[in-house]
Enzyme design. Sequence first.
Site, PDB file in Angstrom:
ATOM      1  CG  ASP A  31      41.779  49.214 -18.025  1.00  0.00           C
ATOM      2  OD1 ASP A  31      42.325  49.832 -17.100  1.00  0.00           O
ATOM      3  OD2 ASP A  31      42.100  48.053 -18.337  1.00  0.00           O
ATOM      4  NE  ARG A  35      47.285  50.258 -18.687  1.00  0.00           N
ATOM      5  CZ  ARG A  35      46.560  49.342 -19.288  1.00  0.00           C
ATOM      6  NH1 ARG A  35      47.063  48.672 -20.315  1.00  0.00           N
ATOM      7  NH2 ARG A  35      45.338  49.073 -18.884  1.00  0.00           N
ATOM      8  CG  HIS A  49      42.461  58.928 -12.425  1.00  0.00           C
ATOM      9  ND1 HIS A  49      42.158  57.688 -12.930  1.00  0.00           N
ATOM     10  CD2 HIS A  49      43.416  58.714 -11.460  1.00  0.00           C
ATOM     11  CE1 HIS A  49      42.880  56.761 -12.319  1.00  0.00           C
ATOM     12  NE2 HIS A  49      43.645  57.354 -11.429  1.00  0.00           N
ATOM     13  CG  ASN A  80      41.099  49.586  -8.595  1.00  0.00           C
ATOM     14  OD1 ASN A  80      42.099  48.906  -8.413  1.00  0.00           O
ATOM     15  ND2 ASN A  80      40.545  49.733  -9.788  1.00  0.00           N
ATOM     16  NE  ARG A 208      42.400  41.556 -15.852  1.00  0.00           N
ATOM     17  CZ  ARG A 208      43.421  42.245 -16.337  1.00  0.00           C
ATOM     18  NH1 ARG A 208      43.921  41.945 -17.524  1.00  0.00           N
ATOM     19  NH2 ARG A 208      43.964  43.243 -15.659  1.00  0.00           N
TER      20      ARG A 208
END
Length: 253
Positions: A31, A35, A49, A80, A208
Site C-alpha cells: 500500500d 501516495r 506503481h 480496484n 485494516r
Amino acid sequence: MRNLLYRLYERGLESQLASADLPRHVAVMLDGNRRWAERRPGAKASAGHAAGAQKIFEFLQWCDEIGIKNTTLYMLSTDNLVKRSTDELQDLLRIIGEVATELAKRKRWQVRLVGDRAVLPEQLRDAIVAAENSTAALDKPIVNLAVAYSGRTEIADAVKSIIKQHSGSGKTIDELTESLTPELIAEHLYTGGQADPDLIIRTSGEQRLSGFLLWQSSNSELYFEEALWPDFRKVDFLRAIRAFANRNRRFGA
C-alpha cells in the site's frame, strides 16, 4: 554515515533473528504507491506503481535471506480493477504483468495467481499463467500474486467449487452438508494446499485488512508499517519479523 548506521542496525536485527521462530508464510499489502507518487511534483501514479514493483524484488530477496518459503503480495483488488481510472489502471496492469514475467525469468520462485482469473484482462491473465506454467516444477519458494482479489469472492468461489464437485458425484444435499468442514473449504481456496500466513504486513499506515485473506488470516499476526511501500526498507522488514518473533501467539485464544 547514515547508510553505515542503517547497515549496522540491520546486522544487529539479523543477529537477533538468527535463532528466532520465524514465519513460514508472510503476506504483504503493498500500500502507498499512489501516495508516494503524489508526494513527488509532476510524477504520475504509474511512477509510484513502478517504484513499488521494484521494491517487490528487494523484498523477496530479504525473505530468501532469512529463509521464508511462502509469500503473498496483494497487488490489485477486484474493486480496484473496476474503480480505478482507465489510464492508471492500464499502467498498473502492464506493470503487474511485467513483474510476473520477471519473476518467472529469474527462476528463483514458484509463481502462483491468487485471485479471480475470470475477471482479469486477457493479456495480464496470459502473462501470469505463463509465469505459473514456467515455474510450476521449480522447488523454490512460493510467491502468490493476489491480483483481482477479493476475500469474500474467494470464499464464495471455494463453496461453489465444492458444490460442483459433489454434484458430479451424485451425493445428496444432506451428504454435502455433512462433508462441508472448514478443512474442506480451505482446500478449495485460491491458496489451497498452502499454510495460512503467519504474518500479514500492511504498509502506508493504514490499519485494516480490506478484505485480504479473510479466511486465512484468522490466526495471523498483523503488523502495520507507516512507510509507503516504495519506501519500505530492509530495517522495516526486519523490525516486523522481530515483532512477530516476540509475540506470544495464542491462535485465537
